[in-house]
Design a protein around this motif. Structure first.
Motif, PDB file in Angstrom:
ATOM      1  N   TYR A 104       0.799  -1.233   0.000  1.00  0.00           N
ATOM      2  CA  TYR A 104       0.000   0.000   0.000  1.00  0.00           C
ATOM      3  C   TYR A 104       0.827   1.276   0.000  1.00  0.00           C
ATOM      4  CZ  TYR A 104      -4.659  -2.022   0.331  1.00  0.00           C
ATOM      5  OH  TYR A 104      -5.826  -2.673   0.046  1.00  0.00           O
ATOM      6  N   HIS A 105       2.050   1.231   0.498  1.00  0.00           N
ATOM      7  CA  HIS A 105       2.873   2.441   0.487  1.00  0.00           C
ATOM      8  C   HIS A 105       3.366   2.713  -0.934  1.00  0.00           C
ATOM      9  CE1 HIS A 105       3.049   3.173   4.830  1.00  0.00           C
ATOM     10  NE2 HIS A 105       2.981   1.853   4.943  1.00  0.00           N
ATOM     11  N   LYS A 106       3.353   3.989  -1.327  1.00  0.00           N
ATOM     12  CA  LYS A 106       3.600   4.342  -2.722  1.00  0.00           C
ATOM     13  C   LYS A 106       5.077   4.461  -3.070  1.00  0.00           C
ATOM     14  CE  LYS A 106      -0.830   6.721  -3.257  1.00  0.00           C
ATOM     15  NZ  LYS A 106      -1.492   8.024  -3.544  1.00  0.00           N
ATOM     16  N   THR A 107       5.886   4.910  -2.130  1.00  0.00           N
ATOM     17  CA  THR A 107       7.288   5.172  -2.451  1.00  0.00           C
ATOM     18  C   THR A 107       8.201   4.695  -1.328  1.00  0.00           C
ATOM     19  OG1 THR A 107       7.345   7.358  -1.409  1.00  0.00           O
ATOM     20  CG2 THR A 107       6.622   7.251  -3.730  1.00  0.00           C
ATOM     21  N   ASN A 139       4.730  -1.126  -3.690  1.00  0.00           N
ATOM     22  CA  ASN A 139       4.229  -1.832  -4.868  1.00  0.00           C
ATOM     23  C   ASN A 139       5.231  -2.901  -5.313  1.00  0.00           C
ATOM     24  OD1 ASN A 139       3.728  -2.401  -7.783  1.00  0.00           O
ATOM     25  ND2 ASN A 139       2.117  -0.885  -7.501  1.00  0.00           N
ATOM     26  N   LYS A 140       4.718  -4.101  -5.574  1.00  0.00           N
ATOM     27  CA  LYS A 140       5.593  -5.226  -5.885  1.00  0.00           C
ATOM     28  C   LYS A 140       6.324  -5.076  -7.219  1.00  0.00           C
ATOM     29  CE  LYS A 140       2.291  -8.265  -4.654  1.00  0.00           C
ATOM     30  NZ  LYS A 140       1.626  -9.557  -4.313  1.00  0.00           N
ATOM     31  N   LYS A 141       5.843  -4.175  -8.061  1.00  0.00           N
ATOM     32  CA  LYS A 141       6.512  -3.959  -9.344  1.00  0.00           C
ATOM     33  C   LYS A 141       7.729  -3.033  -9.227  1.00  0.00           C
ATOM     34  CE  LYS A 141       2.348  -4.740 -12.096  1.00  0.00           C
ATOM     35  NZ  LYS A 141       1.407  -4.162 -13.100  1.00  0.00           N
ATOM     36  N   ASP A 142       7.845  -2.347  -8.103  1.00  0.00           N
ATOM     37  CA  ASP A 142       8.954  -1.404  -7.908  1.00  0.00           C
ATOM     38  C   ASP A 142      10.173  -2.139  -7.358  1.00  0.00           C
ATOM     39  OD1 ASP A 142      10.619   0.744  -7.509  1.00  0.00           O
ATOM     40  OD2 ASP A 142       9.366   1.708  -5.969  1.00  0.00           O
ATOM     41  N   LEU A 143      10.790  -2.971  -8.182  1.00  0.00           N
ATOM     42  CA  LEU A 143      11.932  -3.755  -7.718  1.00  0.00           C
ATOM     43  C   LEU A 143      13.136  -2.891  -7.364  1.00  0.00           C
ATOM     44  CD1 LEU A 143      11.680  -6.867 -10.073  1.00  0.00           C
ATOM     45  CD2 LEU A 143      10.733  -6.547  -7.771  1.00  0.00           C
ATOM     46  N   PRO A 144      13.421  -1.812  -8.100  1.00  0.00           N
ATOM     47  CA  PRO A 144      14.514  -0.933  -7.639  1.00  0.00           C
ATOM     48  C   PRO A 144      14.235  -0.337  -6.260  1.00  0.00           C
ATOM     49  CG  PRO A 144      14.006  -0.495  -9.940  1.00  0.00           C
ATOM     50  CD  PRO A 144      12.927  -1.415  -9.431  1.00  0.00           C
ATOM     51  N   GLY A 145      12.956  -0.033  -5.985  1.00  0.00           N
ATOM     52  CA  GLY A 145      12.603   0.482  -4.665  1.00  0.00           C
ATOM     53  C   GLY A 145      12.866  -0.538  -3.578  1.00  0.00           C
ATOM     54  N   TYR A 146      12.558  -1.802  -3.838  1.00  0.00           N
ATOM     55  CA  TYR A 146      12.848  -2.862  -2.868  1.00  0.00           C
ATOM     56  C   TYR A 146      14.355  -2.984  -2.631  1.00  0.00           C
ATOM     57  CZ  TYR A 146       8.164  -4.691  -2.258  1.00  0.00           C
ATOM     58  OH  TYR A 146       6.858  -4.835  -1.895  1.00  0.00           O
ATOM     59  N   ARG A 147      15.115  -2.894  -3.700  1.00  0.00           N
ATOM     60  CA  ARG A 147      16.562  -2.974  -3.535  1.00  0.00           C
ATOM     61  C   ARG A 147      17.074  -1.822  -2.680  1.00  0.00           C
ATOM     62  NH1 ARG A 147      20.982  -4.313  -8.270  1.00  0.00           N
ATOM     63  NH2 ARG A 147      22.845  -4.065  -6.975  1.00  0.00           N
ATOM     64  N   GLU A 148      16.510  -0.629  -2.875  1.00  0.00           N
ATOM     65  CA  GLU A 148      16.909   0.522  -2.061  1.00  0.00           C
ATOM     66  C   GLU A 148      16.525   0.325  -0.600  1.00  0.00           C
ATOM     67  OE1 GLU A 148      18.409   4.388  -1.149  1.00  0.00           O
ATOM     68  OE2 GLU A 148      18.815   2.876  -2.683  1.00  0.00           O
ATOM     69  N   LEU A 149      15.318  -0.212  -0.358  1.00  0.00           N
ATOM     70  CA  LEU A 149      14.910  -0.479   1.027  1.00  0.00           C
ATOM     71  C   LEU A 149      15.825  -1.522   1.670  1.00  0.00           C
ATOM     72  CD1 LEU A 149      11.004  -0.504   0.780  1.00  0.00           C
ATOM     73  CD2 LEU A 149      12.421   1.150   2.016  1.00  0.00           C
ATOM     74  N   ARG A 150      16.209  -2.522   0.921  1.00  0.00           N
ATOM     75  CA  ARG A 150      17.136  -3.513   1.459  1.00  0.00           C
ATOM     76  C   ARG A 150      18.444  -2.857   1.893  1.00  0.00           C
ATOM     77  NH1 ARG A 150      18.876  -8.556  -1.687  1.00  0.00           N
ATOM     78  NH2 ARG A 150      19.977  -8.781   0.289  1.00  0.00           N
ATOM     79  N   ARG A 151      18.893  -1.880   1.120  1.00  0.00           N
ATOM     80  CA  ARG A 151      20.155  -1.199   1.439  1.00  0.00           C
ATOM     81  C   ARG A 151      20.034  -0.369   2.708  1.00  0.00           C
ATOM     82  NH1 ARG A 151      22.811   3.543   0.661  1.00  0.00           N
ATOM     83  NH2 ARG A 151      20.990   4.583  -0.237  1.00  0.00           N
ATOM     84  N   LEU A 166       8.816 -10.671  -0.551  1.00  0.00           N
ATOM     85  CA  LEU A 166       7.825 -10.408  -1.582  1.00  0.00           C
ATOM     86  C   LEU A 166       6.870 -11.590  -1.660  1.00  0.00           C
ATOM     87  CD1 LEU A 166       9.933  -8.754  -4.395  1.00  0.00           C
ATOM     88  CD2 LEU A 166       7.718  -7.916  -3.602  1.00  0.00           C
ATOM     89  N   HIS A 167       5.568 -11.284  -1.765  1.00  0.00           N
ATOM     90  CA  HIS A 167       4.543 -12.315  -1.915  1.00  0.00           C
ATOM     91  C   HIS A 167       4.312 -12.516  -3.410  1.00  0.00           C
ATOM     92  CE1 HIS A 167       0.289 -13.842  -0.614  1.00  0.00           C
ATOM     93  NE2 HIS A 167       0.912 -14.675  -1.423  1.00  0.00           N
ATOM     94  N   LEU A 168       4.917 -13.557  -3.959  1.00  0.00           N
ATOM     95  CA  LEU A 168       4.844 -13.823  -5.394  1.00  0.00           C
ATOM     96  C   LEU A 168       4.561 -15.303  -5.638  1.00  0.00           C
ATOM     97  CD1 LEU A 168       7.972 -11.786  -6.614  1.00  0.00           C
ATOM     98  CD2 LEU A 168       5.573 -11.083  -6.755  1.00  0.00           C
ATOM     99  N   GLY A 169       3.704 -15.578  -6.621  1.00  0.00           N
ATOM    100  CA  GLY A 169       3.402 -16.958  -6.977  1.00  0.00           C
ATOM    101  C   GLY A 169       3.801 -17.324  -8.390  1.00  0.00           C
ATOM    102  N   ASN A 170       4.162 -16.332  -9.207  1.00  0.00           N
ATOM    103  CA  ASN A 170       4.545 -16.587 -10.588  1.00  0.00           C
ATOM    104  C   ASN A 170       6.056 -16.746 -10.669  1.00  0.00           C
ATOM    105  OD1 ASN A 170       5.427 -15.966 -13.350  1.00  0.00           O
ATOM    106  ND2 ASN A 170       3.272 -15.520 -13.733  1.00  0.00           N
ATOM    107  N   PRO A 171       6.552 -17.863 -11.193  1.00  0.00           N
ATOM    108  CA  PRO A 171       8.015 -18.062 -11.249  1.00  0.00           C
ATOM    109  C   PRO A 171       8.736 -16.954 -12.009  1.00  0.00           C
ATOM    110  CG  PRO A 171       6.861 -20.113 -11.735  1.00  0.00           C
ATOM    111  CD  PRO A 171       5.814 -19.043 -11.677  1.00  0.00           C
ATOM    112  N   ALA A 213      15.850  -7.841  -4.934  1.00  0.00           N
ATOM    113  CA  ALA A 213      14.791  -7.050  -4.319  1.00  0.00           C
ATOM    114  C   ALA A 213      14.399  -7.546  -2.941  1.00  0.00           C
ATOM    115  CB  ALA A 213      13.562  -7.045  -5.235  1.00  0.00           C
ATOM    116  N   CYS A 214      14.664  -8.811  -2.630  1.00  0.00           N
ATOM    117  CA  CYS A 214      14.248  -9.366  -1.336  1.00  0.00           C
ATOM    118  C   CYS A 214      15.155 -10.532  -1.007  1.00  0.00           C
ATOM    119  CB  CYS A 214      12.786  -9.805  -1.379  1.00  0.00           C
ATOM    120  SG  CYS A 214      12.449 -11.128  -2.579  1.00  0.00           S
ATOM    121  N   THR A 215      14.990 -11.049   0.209  1.00  0.00           N
ATOM    122  CA  THR A 215      15.756 -12.227   0.620  1.00  0.00           C
ATOM    123  C   THR A 215      14.861 -13.392   0.990  1.00  0.00           C
ATOM    124  OG1 THR A 215      15.846 -11.383   2.901  1.00  0.00           O
ATOM    125  CG2 THR A 215      17.700 -10.851   1.444  1.00  0.00           C
TER     126      THR A 215
END
Length: 377
Positions: A208-211, A236-248, A256-261, A272-274
């Motif tokens: 739900y958080h935008k940025t 947003n799960k499509k913002d993979l660069p944002g996830y990488r930044e949050l990880r840093r 990430l909650h993903l079901g598609n390989p 993007a995640c661990t």
């Protein structure tokens, strides 16, 4: 010792004789549409849109039972909100087919409606026919018990203290909670620590958080709280660069909650995640495929859920038990319903669900309870 003898010694015990080919044909599929309420005080606090999660207790699902001419049956449970016509079409497709002729990893049903329910019912029947628990059909036992959490929706700190006390009383190791922008999530997590600092919290923000900048102060507050196991879908799960930044910039692991390989591979490549939550959308077979994919990248997983009843929870237990890297707390939560629709509840001790070793799924349908909670379409 010859090479052949070495391989023979290492092999799994041989399958016992199965019924003759003409004696495992599907003669009937029973469908029961049910609605089973939740126990009180599980969903959101009143100020946090109490109707937002009513799909868990108020939208119907189907319990199905496949009968065969060998007298062996299999039970299954679908996801929520399906059209009976589409589910019944799949039941009609299976009518007359021999279960042993089916590829259980790719059923070829005419519609996707209730796919996982039919899959688990067929695995249940094959397991009973072979005398094997389903986890053995899925590749073998990687772990005899599956870590599970307590669970609740969006709660204010005062209500969360009560939830945490229940979790401690139930000997759970952790709690999964929900959060959205504007919720006092950090204070809520601190309220859990005040009850018992050993309770580890999984916080699911559902993207739900935008940025990154909007979420970062919350993530830093969760870091400081010190009792957060994992942060799930903060943006947003499509913002993979944002996830990488949050990880840093954060210490707490991201999931990430993903079901598609394909999506999982992209997330792995983007760093993007661990951790992955890779349920409940996949079937039993696809959950294992996804788990192996994550495992190849050195990442653990857990099995999410839509807050299921006992049959689907049992199927989840078998798939988790067959996945070596399913080591995070999975959402096996039928104990939070007023009835799980199985005769004997899933055995959870000290935050671990004990995996059945009986043939098939190892659970029995409570026919009386099904009738009690049955509804008309």
């Amino acid at each position: 010792m010859t090479r052949r003898q070495v391989f023979a010694a290492a092999a799994l015990p041989a399958l016992p004789p199965l019924p003759a080919a003409e004696r495992l044909r599907i003669t009937r599929v029973d469908l029961h549409q049910v609605v089973v309420p939740m126990q009180p005080d599980i969903i959101n606090s009143p100020e946090f849109d109490p109707d937002a999660l009513t799909e868990f207790p108020s939208i119907s699902k189907f319990i199905l039972k496949i009968h065969t001419d060998a007298g062996i049956s299999g039970i299954g449970e679908t996801s929520r909100g399906l059209k009976e016509e589409a589910v019944r079409r799949n039941a009609q497709f299976l009518q007359g087919k021999n279960i042993l002729d089916l590829n259980l990893t790719r059923l070829g049903l005419p519609t996707a409606a209730g796919y996982s329910g039919f899959e688990m019912a067929l695995y249940d029947a094959v397991g009973k026919a072979a005398g094997w628990p389903v986890w053995r059909l899925l590749g073998g036992l990687a772990q005899p018990k599956v870590l599970v959490n307590y669970w609740c929706g969006r709660k204010n700190p005062a209500d969360m203290r009560r939830v945490a006390q229940r979790a401690v009383a139930g000997k759970f190791q952790g709690i999964k909670i929900k959060g959205r922008p504007g919720d006092p999530v950090v204070k809520t997590v601190e309220a859990i620590a005040a009850v018992d600092s050993r309770l580890k919290v999984t916080v699911d923000f559902n993207g739900y958080h935008k940025t990154v900048e909007e979420f970062l102060p919350i993530g830093q507050g969760l870091d400081a709280a010190g009792n957060v196991l994992v942060i799930e879908d903060p943006i947003n799960k499509k913002d993979l660069p944002g996830y990488r930044e949050l990880r840093r910039r954060l210490k707490t692991p991201l999931a990430l909650h993903l079901g598609n390989p394909r999506d999982m591979l992209q997330a792995i490549a983007a760093e993007a995640c661990t951790i992955f939550n890779t349920g409940p959308n996949p079937s039993m077979a696809s959950f294992l495929h996804n788990s192996y994919l994550a495992g190849a990248a050195g990442m653990p997983v857990w099995h999410g859920s839509g807050h299921e009843l006992g049959i689907l929870d049992a199927a989840m237990m078998h798939t988790c038990a067959a996945a070596p890297n399913c080591t995070l707390p999975s959402d096996i939560l039928s104990y939070q319903r007023v009835d799980d629709l199985i005769v004997k509840p899933i055995d959870i001790r000290d935050s671990y669900a004990l995996v059945p070793d009986r043939p098939g799924l190892g659970v029995e349908l409570d026919e009386d309870a099904v009738r009690r909670y049955q509804v008309k379409g």
